[in-house]
Design a protein around this motif. Structure first.
Motif, PDB file in Angstrom:
ATOM      1  N   VAL A 178     -10.552 -10.778  -2.522  1.00  0.00           N
ATOM      2  CA  VAL A 178     -11.051  -9.649  -3.313  1.00  0.00           C
ATOM      3  C   VAL A 178     -10.078  -8.481  -3.268  1.00  0.00           C
ATOM      4  O   VAL A 178      -9.763  -7.888  -4.307  1.00  0.00           O
ATOM      5  CB  VAL A 178     -12.445  -9.205  -2.801  1.00  0.00           C
ATOM      6  N   VAL A 179      -9.573  -8.138  -2.096  1.00  0.00           N
ATOM      7  CA  VAL A 179      -8.681  -6.986  -1.918  1.00  0.00           C
ATOM      8  C   VAL A 179      -7.271  -7.497  -1.670  1.00  0.00           C
ATOM      9  O   VAL A 179      -7.014  -8.198  -0.689  1.00  0.00           O
ATOM     10  CB  VAL A 179      -9.147  -6.102  -0.744  1.00  0.00           C
ATOM     11  N   SER A 180      -6.342  -7.132  -2.558  1.00  0.00           N
ATOM     12  CA  SER A 180      -4.944  -7.541  -2.400  1.00  0.00           C
ATOM     13  C   SER A 180      -4.158  -6.586  -1.520  1.00  0.00           C
ATOM     14  O   SER A 180      -3.156  -6.976  -0.918  1.00  0.00           O
ATOM     15  CB  SER A 180      -4.269  -7.648  -3.773  1.00  0.00           C
ATOM     16  N   GLY A 181      -4.578  -5.342  -1.447  1.00  0.00           N
ATOM     17  CA  GLY A 181      -3.847  -4.374  -0.633  1.00  0.00           C
ATOM     18  C   GLY A 181      -4.340  -2.966  -0.893  1.00  0.00           C
ATOM     19  O   GLY A 181      -5.422  -2.753  -1.458  1.00  0.00           O
ATOM     20  N   GLN A 182      -3.537  -2.004  -0.488  1.00  0.00           N
ATOM     21  CA  GLN A 182      -3.890  -0.598  -0.647  1.00  0.00           C
ATOM     22  C   GLN A 182      -2.648   0.190  -1.045  1.00  0.00           C
ATOM     23  O   GLN A 182      -1.586   0.024  -0.455  1.00  0.00           O
ATOM     24  CB  GLN A 182      -4.483  -0.049   0.652  1.00  0.00           C
ATOM     25  N   ALA A 183      -2.786   1.003  -2.063  1.00  0.00           N
ATOM     26  CA  ALA A 183      -1.665   1.805  -2.553  1.00  0.00           C
ATOM     27  C   ALA A 183      -1.375   2.950  -1.596  1.00  0.00           C
ATOM     28  O   ALA A 183      -2.151   3.239  -0.676  1.00  0.00           O
ATOM     29  CB  ALA A 183      -1.968   2.328  -3.953  1.00  0.00           C
ATOM     30  N   ASP A 184      -0.223   3.615  -1.810  1.00  0.00           N
ATOM     31  CA  ASP A 184       0.177   4.732  -0.940  1.00  0.00           C
ATOM     32  C   ASP A 184      -0.827   5.872  -0.973  1.00  0.00           C
ATOM     33  O   ASP A 184      -0.979   6.607   0.005  1.00  0.00           O
ATOM     34  CB  ASP A 184       1.560   5.241  -1.352  1.00  0.00           C
ATOM     35  N   ASN A 185      -1.499   6.030  -2.106  1.00  0.00           N
ATOM     36  CA  ASN A 185      -2.477   7.127  -2.214  1.00  0.00           C
ATOM     37  C   ASN A 185      -3.853   6.747  -1.686  1.00  0.00           C
ATOM     38  O   ASN A 185      -4.805   7.512  -1.815  1.00  0.00           O
ATOM     39  CB  ASN A 185      -2.592   7.575  -3.669  1.00  0.00           C
ATOM     40  N   GLY A 186      -3.962   5.545  -1.094  1.00  0.00           N
ATOM     41  CA  GLY A 186      -5.222   5.115  -0.522  1.00  0.00           C
ATOM     42  C   GLY A 186      -6.110   4.323  -1.452  1.00  0.00           C
ATOM     43  O   GLY A 186      -7.164   3.816  -1.027  1.00  0.00           O
ATOM     44  N   GLU A 187      -5.695   4.186  -2.731  1.00  0.00           N
ATOM     45  CA  GLU A 187      -6.495   3.432  -3.684  1.00  0.00           C
ATOM     46  C   GLU A 187      -6.436   1.935  -3.376  1.00  0.00           C
ATOM     47  O   GLU A 187      -5.405   1.413  -2.956  1.00  0.00           O
ATOM     48  CB  GLU A 187      -6.004   3.689  -5.107  1.00  0.00           C
TER      49      GLU A 187
END
Length: 400
Positions: A178-187
């Motif tokens: 479901v979750v591939s990762g997290q962007a630098d801004n926390g998204e």
């Protein structure tokens, strides 16, 4: 120790039994009663005057009271404050989580549970997909053989069909499908295919807060309830399809019919109040179908086992859709032609007698016994001549 001594044990044996030094045992045996330790005179700490205030603020949900008590005159260190608040934090967090309720049709929570089963050649791990509606606490459970994306999509589809609709949002932890990762801004970076699946069914993806697994406590409690109430009931099962049939009966007769410990209502009754969104007319193509050729004996080989299909498809290439929940479906030109429970073993033959009905009349029609045909023989044809011809021939013979 004195009772042990009276039973005939010596000091060395008593010391070994209790894990104490022999001198200590001898000293205690000589005493008439256990020794007492003088109580320390309590020393008033810098935090004592603020403890009641801190407890009251934490009961209201505040987890950081440092600035507030400093304004009230606290001059002590932050370490003492943290040590005092630490034992109280879990209760506060749990209480805050339990107070969070959702409106009808607002949220569903999803998680996996892991279970072990005994096979003849060892053990196998099974996975339980669990979805809980946040308002009613109605549950859906499905056992699978893995946690892959295609399996997760199929479980969602069947859960929505079971509930008769879709919630506004679905809450997950950081499962990789479901979750591939997290962007630098926390998204959150969602899995692309799963995000398309969510758009197709019209629900919004939500991830529980990092390091706050209790955010999805409803489904975690559901997994625990499944493990404690359903799993001990199972003595044996013939395959995943049989196991899922059993858990479906448990859902319909026990899990969704009991009085829930938190809502004090029957989930099935609150389920009727859920304002679920309607299902789309066309389902999302969630499973990758594999191509297999039908052998001359009407069987298709898949995953070291053989499954029958109707004899009319002998020699044709069919598509196999593995639902990963104990069900195999066979398609030809997009049309379902056969369905079988998937075998957990190897080198097994799974048949449906109806697939062979009519095979003799259609492919091996009996040939009738040959019957000879009588053709009567006719008399040879005689050439007719006049008598003058014969007289002429006789005259010629006489003169020669």
């Amino acid at each position: 120790m004195k009772e042990m001594l009276q039973r005939g044990m010596n000091i060395t044996q008593i010391a070994e039994e209790l894990g104490r030094d022999r001198k200590t045992v001898r000293k205690w045996l000589q005493a008439d009663e256990p020794g007492s330790y003088p109580k320390r005179k309590p020393v008033e700490g810098k935090l004592d005057d603020y403890k009641d205030y801190i407890r009251s603020r934490m009961a209201e949900g505040c987890l950081n009271a440092r600035d507030e008590i400093r304004e009230r005159g606290y001059t002590g260190g932050i370490t003492i404050l943290r040590m005092f608040m630490q034992p109280l934090r879990p209760a506060v967090q749990s209480k805050a989580t339990e107070r969070y309720e959702t409106q009808p049709g607002q949220q569903a929570q999803v998680d996996w549970g892991h279970f072990r089963v005994a096979l003849d050649d060892g053990h196998k791990r099974l996975y339980a997909f669990v979805m809980v509606l946040g308002y009613s606490r109605a549950m859906y459970v499905e056992f699978t053989e893995d946690e892959r994306l295609e399996t997760l999509l199929g479980c969602h589809t069947r859960a929505f069909e079971y509930f008769g609709g879709v919630t506004e949002t679905c809450l997950y932890d950081n499962m990789k499908t479901v979750v591939s990762g997290q962007a630098d801004n926390g998204e959150v970076i969602w899995n692309e295919r799963f995000a398309r699946f969510a758009r197709h069914y019209g629900f919004v993806l939500r991830r529980c807060k990092p390091y706050r697994p209790r955010t999805k406590g409803k489904v975690e409690n559901g997994v625990g309830y499944l493990r404690k109430n359903f799993w001990p009931r199972i003595r044996s099962f013939t395959g995943l399809q049989d196991l899922n049939d059993q858990v479906r009966r448990w859902l319909d007769t026990v899990a969704n019919q009991r009085v829930h410990g938190t809502t004090h209502r029957v989930p099935a009754e609150l389920w009727e109040e859920e304002e679920l969104r309607p299902l789309p007319e066309v389902s999302f193509a969630y499973a990758d179908r594999l191509h297999r050729k039908v052998a001359a004996d009407c069987y298709v080989s898949y995953d070291a086992n053989r499954y029958s299909v109707p004899f009319a498809y002998v020699g044709a290439t069919v598509e196999v859709q593995d639902e990963k929940n104990g069900t195999l479906r066979f398609y030809f030109n997009g049309q379902l032609i056969a369905e079988h429970p998937k075998s957990l073993g190897r080198h097994q033959v799974v048949s449906n007698k109806k697939h062979f009905e009519g095979i003799r009349t259609a492919t091996s029609r009996p040939v009738g016994e040959p019957t000879p045909r009588y053709v009567p023989q006719t008399a040879p044809e005689v050439l007719e001549r006049s008598l003058s011809v014969y007289e002429s021939l006789m005259e010629q013979a006489m003169f020669q």
